[in-house]
Write a protein that holds these residues in place. Structure first.
Motif, PDB file in Angstrom:
ATOM      1  N   LEU A 151       0.832  -1.210   0.000  1.00  0.00           N
ATOM      2  CA  LEU A 151       0.000   0.000   0.000  1.00  0.00           C
ATOM      3  C   LEU A 151       0.868   1.262   0.000  1.00  0.00           C
ATOM      4  CD1 LEU A 151      -2.871  -0.979   2.486  1.00  0.00           C
ATOM      5  CD2 LEU A 151      -3.027  -0.714   0.001  1.00  0.00           C
ATOM      6  N   SER A 152       1.935   1.237   0.777  1.00  0.00           N
ATOM      7  CA  SER A 152       2.841   2.395   0.795  1.00  0.00           C
ATOM      8  C   SER A 152       3.480   2.606  -0.567  1.00  0.00           C
ATOM      9  CB  SER A 152       3.915   2.190   1.859  1.00  0.00           C
ATOM     10  OG  SER A 152       3.347   2.036   3.140  1.00  0.00           O
ATOM     11  N   ALA A 153       3.909   1.518  -1.182  1.00  0.00           N
ATOM     12  CA  ALA A 153       4.498   1.635  -2.520  1.00  0.00           C
ATOM     13  C   ALA A 153       3.483   2.163  -3.527  1.00  0.00           C
ATOM     14  CB  ALA A 153       5.042   0.277  -2.972  1.00  0.00           C
ATOM     15  N   THR A 154       2.209   1.770  -3.366  1.00  0.00           N
ATOM     16  CA  THR A 154       1.164   2.258  -4.273  1.00  0.00           C
ATOM     17  C   THR A 154       0.994   3.768  -4.151  1.00  0.00           C
ATOM     18  OG1 THR A 154      -0.008   0.142  -4.127  1.00  0.00           O
ATOM     19  CG2 THR A 154      -1.261   2.048  -4.908  1.00  0.00           C
ATOM     20  N   GLY A 155       0.918   4.264  -2.918  1.00  0.00           N
ATOM     21  CA  GLY A 155       0.770   5.704  -2.718  1.00  0.00           C
ATOM     22  C   GLY A 155       1.957   6.491  -3.250  1.00  0.00           C
ATOM     23  N   MET A 156       3.166   6.012  -2.999  1.00  0.00           N
ATOM     24  CA  MET A 156       4.348   6.702  -3.489  1.00  0.00           C
ATOM     25  C   MET A 156       4.440   6.650  -5.010  1.00  0.00           C
ATOM     26  SD  MET A 156       7.148   5.563  -0.603  1.00  0.00           S
ATOM     27  CE  MET A 156       8.431   6.576  -1.333  1.00  0.00           C
ATOM     28  N   LEU A 157       4.005   5.524  -5.587  1.00  0.00           N
ATOM     29  CA  LEU A 157       4.016   5.429  -7.047  1.00  0.00           C
ATOM     30  C   LEU A 157       3.038   6.401  -7.691  1.00  0.00           C
ATOM     31  CD1 LEU A 157       4.375   1.680  -8.129  1.00  0.00           C
ATOM     32  CD2 LEU A 157       5.688   3.640  -8.925  1.00  0.00           C
ATOM     33  N   PRO A 297       0.987   1.429 -10.240  1.00  0.00           N
ATOM     34  CA  PRO A 297       0.114   1.476  -9.058  1.00  0.00           C
ATOM     35  C   PRO A 297      -0.969   0.400  -9.058  1.00  0.00           C
ATOM     36  CG  PRO A 297       0.461   3.677  -9.946  1.00  0.00           C
ATOM     37  CD  PRO A 297       1.032   2.727 -10.928  1.00  0.00           C
ATOM     38  N   LEU A 298      -1.494   0.039 -10.243  1.00  0.00           N
ATOM     39  CA  LEU A 298      -2.510  -1.019 -10.292  1.00  0.00           C
ATOM     40  C   LEU A 298      -1.934  -2.354  -9.838  1.00  0.00           C
ATOM     41  CD1 LEU A 298      -4.445  -0.227 -13.602  1.00  0.00           C
ATOM     42  CD2 LEU A 298      -5.269   0.004 -11.240  1.00  0.00           C
ATOM     43  N   LEU A 299      -0.704  -2.661 -10.235  1.00  0.00           N
ATOM     44  CA  LEU A 299      -0.086  -3.929  -9.843  1.00  0.00           C
ATOM     45  C   LEU A 299       0.195  -3.976  -8.341  1.00  0.00           C
ATOM     46  CD1 LEU A 299       2.337  -4.465 -12.856  1.00  0.00           C
ATOM     47  CD2 LEU A 299       0.346  -5.871 -12.266  1.00  0.00           C
ATOM     48  N   THR A 300       0.731  -2.912  -7.771  1.00  0.00           N
ATOM     49  CA  THR A 300       1.002  -2.899  -6.332  1.00  0.00           C
ATOM     50  C   THR A 300      -0.300  -2.916  -5.530  1.00  0.00           C
ATOM     51  OG1 THR A 300       1.207  -0.484  -6.470  1.00  0.00           O
ATOM     52  CG2 THR A 300       3.242  -1.762  -6.552  1.00  0.00           C
ATOM     53  N   ALA A 301      -1.323  -2.215  -6.031  1.00  0.00           N
ATOM     54  CA  ALA A 301      -2.616  -2.245  -5.332  1.00  0.00           C
ATOM     55  C   ALA A 301      -3.233  -3.643  -5.390  1.00  0.00           C
ATOM     56  CB  ALA A 301      -3.554  -1.217  -5.959  1.00  0.00           C
ATOM     57  N   PHE A 302      -3.102  -4.323  -6.517  1.00  0.00           N
ATOM     58  CA  PHE A 302      -3.610  -5.691  -6.623  1.00  0.00           C
ATOM     59  C   PHE A 302      -2.850  -6.623  -5.672  1.00  0.00           C
ATOM     60  CE2 PHE A 302      -3.237  -9.939  -8.537  1.00  0.00           C
ATOM     61  CZ  PHE A 302      -4.571 -10.305  -8.591  1.00  0.00           C
ATOM     62  N   ALA A 303      -1.542  -6.442  -5.558  1.00  0.00           N
ATOM     63  CA  ALA A 303      -0.759  -7.273  -4.644  1.00  0.00           C
ATOM     64  C   ALA A 303      -1.167  -7.031  -3.198  1.00  0.00           C
ATOM     65  CB  ALA A 303       0.724  -6.985  -4.832  1.00  0.00           C
ATOM     66  N   ALA A 304      -1.408  -5.776  -2.832  1.00  0.00           N
ATOM     67  CA  ALA A 304      -1.841  -5.471  -1.466  1.00  0.00           C
ATOM     68  C   ALA A 304      -3.219  -6.078  -1.193  1.00  0.00           C
ATOM     69  CB  ALA A 304      -1.873  -3.964  -1.259  1.00  0.00           C
ATOM     70  N   ALA A 316      -0.942 -15.317  -1.868  1.00  0.00           N
ATOM     71  CA  ALA A 316       0.413 -14.822  -1.664  1.00  0.00           C
ATOM     72  C   ALA A 316       1.246 -14.962  -2.933  1.00  0.00           C
ATOM     73  CB  ALA A 316       1.054 -15.568  -0.506  1.00  0.00           C
ATOM     74  N   THR A 317       1.049 -16.058  -3.657  1.00  0.00           N
ATOM     75  CA  THR A 317       1.792 -16.242  -4.909  1.00  0.00           C
ATOM     76  C   THR A 317       1.418 -15.171  -5.925  1.00  0.00           C
ATOM     77  OG1 THR A 317       1.858 -18.630  -4.507  1.00  0.00           O
ATOM     78  CG2 THR A 317       2.286 -17.862  -6.755  1.00  0.00           C
ATOM     79  N   MET A 318       0.119 -14.894  -6.048  1.00  0.00           N
ATOM     80  CA  MET A 318      -0.319 -13.853  -6.977  1.00  0.00           C
ATOM     81  C   MET A 318       0.221 -12.483  -6.567  1.00  0.00           C
ATOM     82  SD  MET A 318      -4.274 -15.056  -7.597  1.00  0.00           S
ATOM     83  CE  MET A 318      -4.606 -13.639  -8.596  1.00  0.00           C
ATOM     84  N   ALA A 319       0.264 -12.221  -5.259  1.00  0.00           N
ATOM     85  CA  ALA A 319       0.813 -10.954  -4.778  1.00  0.00           C
ATOM     86  C   ALA A 319       2.295 -10.845  -5.092  1.00  0.00           C
ATOM     87  CB  ALA A 319       0.568 -10.825  -3.275  1.00  0.00           C
ATOM     88  N   ALA A 320       3.023 -11.956  -4.953  1.00  0.00           N
ATOM     89  CA  ALA A 320       4.450 -11.937  -5.256  1.00  0.00           C
ATOM     90  C   ALA A 320       4.699 -11.659  -6.731  1.00  0.00           C
ATOM     91  CB  ALA A 320       5.082 -13.267  -4.836  1.00  0.00           C
ATOM     92  N   VAL A 321       3.900 -12.296  -7.596  1.00  0.00           N
ATOM     93  CA  VAL A 321       4.052 -12.067  -9.042  1.00  0.00           C
ATOM     94  C   VAL A 321       3.703 -10.622  -9.395  1.00  0.00           C
ATOM     95  CG1 VAL A 321       3.179 -12.718 -11.307  1.00  0.00           C
ATOM     96  CG2 VAL A 321       3.665 -14.478  -9.610  1.00  0.00           C
ATOM     97  N   ALA A 322       2.625 -10.108  -8.834  1.00  0.00           N
ATOM     98  CA  ALA A 322       2.228  -8.729  -9.117  1.00  0.00           C
ATOM     99  C   ALA A 322       3.273  -7.736  -8.618  1.00  0.00           C
ATOM    100  CB  ALA A 322       0.874  -8.426  -8.477  1.00  0.00           C
ATOM    101  N   GLY A 323       3.858  -8.011  -7.463  1.00  0.00           N
ATOM    102  CA  GLY A 323       4.896  -7.130  -6.941  1.00  0.00           C
ATOM    103  C   GLY A 323       6.138  -7.125  -7.814  1.00  0.00           C
ATOM    104  N   ALA A 324       6.517  -8.297  -8.318  1.00  0.00           N
ATOM    105  CA  ALA A 324       7.679  -8.364  -9.209  1.00  0.00           C
ATOM    106  C   ALA A 324       7.422  -7.591 -10.505  1.00  0.00           C
ATOM    107  CB  ALA A 324       8.020  -9.827  -9.505  1.00  0.00           C
ATOM    108  N   LEU A 325       6.212  -7.744 -11.056  1.00  0.00           N
ATOM    109  CA  LEU A 325       5.866  -7.002 -12.269  1.00  0.00           C
ATOM    110  C   LEU A 325       5.843  -5.489 -12.012  1.00  0.00           C
ATOM    111  CD1 LEU A 325       3.040  -9.238 -13.790  1.00  0.00           C
ATOM    112  CD2 LEU A 325       5.361  -8.910 -14.668  1.00  0.00           C
ATOM    113  N   ALA A 326       5.325  -5.089 -10.859  1.00  0.00           N
ATOM    114  CA  ALA A 326       5.282  -3.663 -10.527  1.00  0.00           C
ATOM    115  C   ALA A 326       6.679  -3.085 -10.424  1.00  0.00           C
ATOM    116  CB  ALA A 326       4.522  -3.458  -9.215  1.00  0.00           C
ATOM    117  N   SER A 327       7.611  -3.840  -9.841  1.00  0.00           N
ATOM    118  CA  SER A 327       8.988  -3.370  -9.752  1.00  0.00           C
ATOM    119  C   SER A 327       9.609  -3.210 -11.130  1.00  0.00           C
ATOM    120  CB  SER A 327       9.812  -4.340  -8.900  1.00  0.00           C
ATOM    121  OG  SER A 327      11.154  -3.906  -8.826  1.00  0.00           O
ATOM    122  N   ALA A 328       9.321  -4.174 -12.038  1.00  0.00           N
ATOM    123  CA  ALA A 328       9.856  -4.075 -13.398  1.00  0.00           C
ATOM    124  C   ALA A 328       9.265  -2.880 -14.145  1.00  0.00           C
ATOM    125  CB  ALA A 328       9.565  -5.371 -14.149  1.00  0.00           C
TER     126      ALA A 328
END
Length: 416
Positions: A151-157, A297-304, A316-328
């Motif tokens: 959530l913090s990463a989503t707001g900052m993004l 922001p959509l990917l990090t929000a989906f992971a949260a 948790a697996t879906m959140a991990a994949v979404a977080g990796a995609l958001a970082s990329a």
């Protein structure tokens, strides 16, 4: 008795002498001759005219001196105004340079911080997915921590994508360069030319146009980072034709019919090729930036949401994949500085628009004596477009022949 005898002796000697000779002789006074004053001769009328003319000349010289003093005071006031503008321009150069460095630091720090938060939350989600399959370890703490970080990463993004720090840095770079260019132009005018009030007003308008094109504050006056279409940057006063009142006014002030035709062809080439090409590339960069700015922001929000809604391993697996995609996605957008690329295309399109307007405004002036010298103007256009004079003339000729529809070789064969 002795005194009485001496007295009697003096009396007897004085009475007996017949002539008295004085010890001190008085000099004779010189004879004084008195001459009657001479009458002044009558002044002739010719002498009066000459004297009046001399007095008129003196009065005229005095009036000329006064006028020269007034003109020098006016020029001194003009110079003082130009120096005041120079000080303001130099201050803006320093401000844009410092703020550009600060915003470049924003881009680096925010990119690194958001990526670290996203990757850390992704790692927690991966650990939660690995330990949530009946091993007896509750992943509640990992889920909560990962959700908070996503959530913090989503707001900052959202904030970072809104202000586009890399685009802000490019704006400050261009503003610094253009203010330095304006500073050098004013210095050259003061050193070489004879500035007047028109030059002072022109410099003021240029400063205000640059302030409007590249604002320093963010709130309220920040440029739109995601417009509908690319609009060329405009950092010069609009709808004003440049007038030149210098020397070099002989032989039609350097202008010929052929030169005017070449300049009009250069304008057509800029419209058909350069401006259109940069606008096309800028619109592509704008579309890519919009997609990336929404995806992160959509990917990090989906992971949260996935980490907070369920404690299962699949969530948790879906959140991990979404977080990796958001970082990329975040790294591609801000590490690749897509916003800076868009701003670069926008400024390039504005540059060609400036060249186009300067040529058109010069050619619209029917009196060639009021234009800038033709040869000097052609050299400036060639330097701005990065070509030699022969290359610029060849470009205009090729454009003219291609628009007519006659190949160059065929035209040359018919001509010779």
């Amino acid at each position: 008795m002795a005194s009485l005898q001496a007295f009697n002796f003096l009396v007897s000697s004085s009475s007996s002498s017949k002539q008295i000779h004085a010890a001190i002789s008085v000099p004779k006074l010189p004879a004084i001759r008195l001459a009657a004053p001479k009458l002044k001769p009558q002044i002739s009328s010719q002498e009066l005219k000459t004297r009046d003319g001399f007095m008129d000349t003196i009065s005229k010289d005095v009036s000329k001196t006064q006028l020269a003093g007034e003109s020098s005071s006016v020029s001194m006031a003009t110079l003082q105004q130009l120096h005041a503008i120079l000080e303001a321009v130099a201050d803006r150069v320093e401000m844009h340079k410092n703020i550009g460095e600060q915003r470049d630091s924003w881009n680096t720090l925010l990119l690194n911080s958001i990526n670290m938060m996203t990757l850390t939350a992704t790692a927690m989600a991966g650990v939660a997915a690995a330990t949530g399959g009946g091993s007896g370890v509750s992943p509640l703490g990992l889920n909560l921590a990962s959700t908070v970080m996503f959530l913090s990463a989503t707001g900052m993004l959202v904030l970072m994508n809104k202000i586009q720090p890399s685009q802000l840095v490019e704006e400050q770079r261009n503003a610094t360069r253009l203010f330095k260019l304006l500073e050098n132009q004013i210095k050259t005018l003061v050193a070489v030319g004879s500035p007047g009030q028109v030059d002072v007003n022109d410099a003021m308008e240029k400063v205000l146009a640059l302030d409007k094109a590249y604002p320093l504050p963010l709130l309220g006056v920040m440029l739109e980072k995601f417009p509908e279409n690319l609009q060329p940057a405009v950092w010069w006063p609009r709808n004003k034709a440049k007038r030149f009142n210098g020397e070099m006014k002989s032989n039609n002030n350097g202008w010929t019919k052929e030169l005017e035709m070449d300049m009009r062809e250069v304008v057509e080439v800029i419209k058909r090729k350069d401006s259109e090409e940069y606008e096309r590339l800028g619109n592509k960069a704008l579309k890519i930036n919009k997609v990336l700015a929404k995806s992160g922001p959509l990917l990090t929000a989906f992971a949260a949401l996935a980490m907070g809604s369920s404690n299962g391993p699949w969530a948790a697996t879906m959140a991990a994949v979404a977080g990796a995609l958001a970082s990329a996605v975040n790294t591609l957008e801000h590490g690749g500085q897509v916003g800076m690329v868009f701003e670069m295309y926008r400024n390039n399109a504005g540059f060609f628009k400036l060249v186009q307007e300067s040529i058109e405004s010069t050619l619209d002036e029917s009196d060639v004596e009021r234009r800038e010298n033709g040869e000097l103007f052609e050299m400036k256009v060639a330097l701005q477009l990065g070509r030699s004079l022969s290359e610029l003339r060849d470009l205009a000729k090729n454009s003219r022949y291609s628009r007519v529809g006659v190949p160059i070789d065929e035209f040359a064969s018919k001509l010779f």
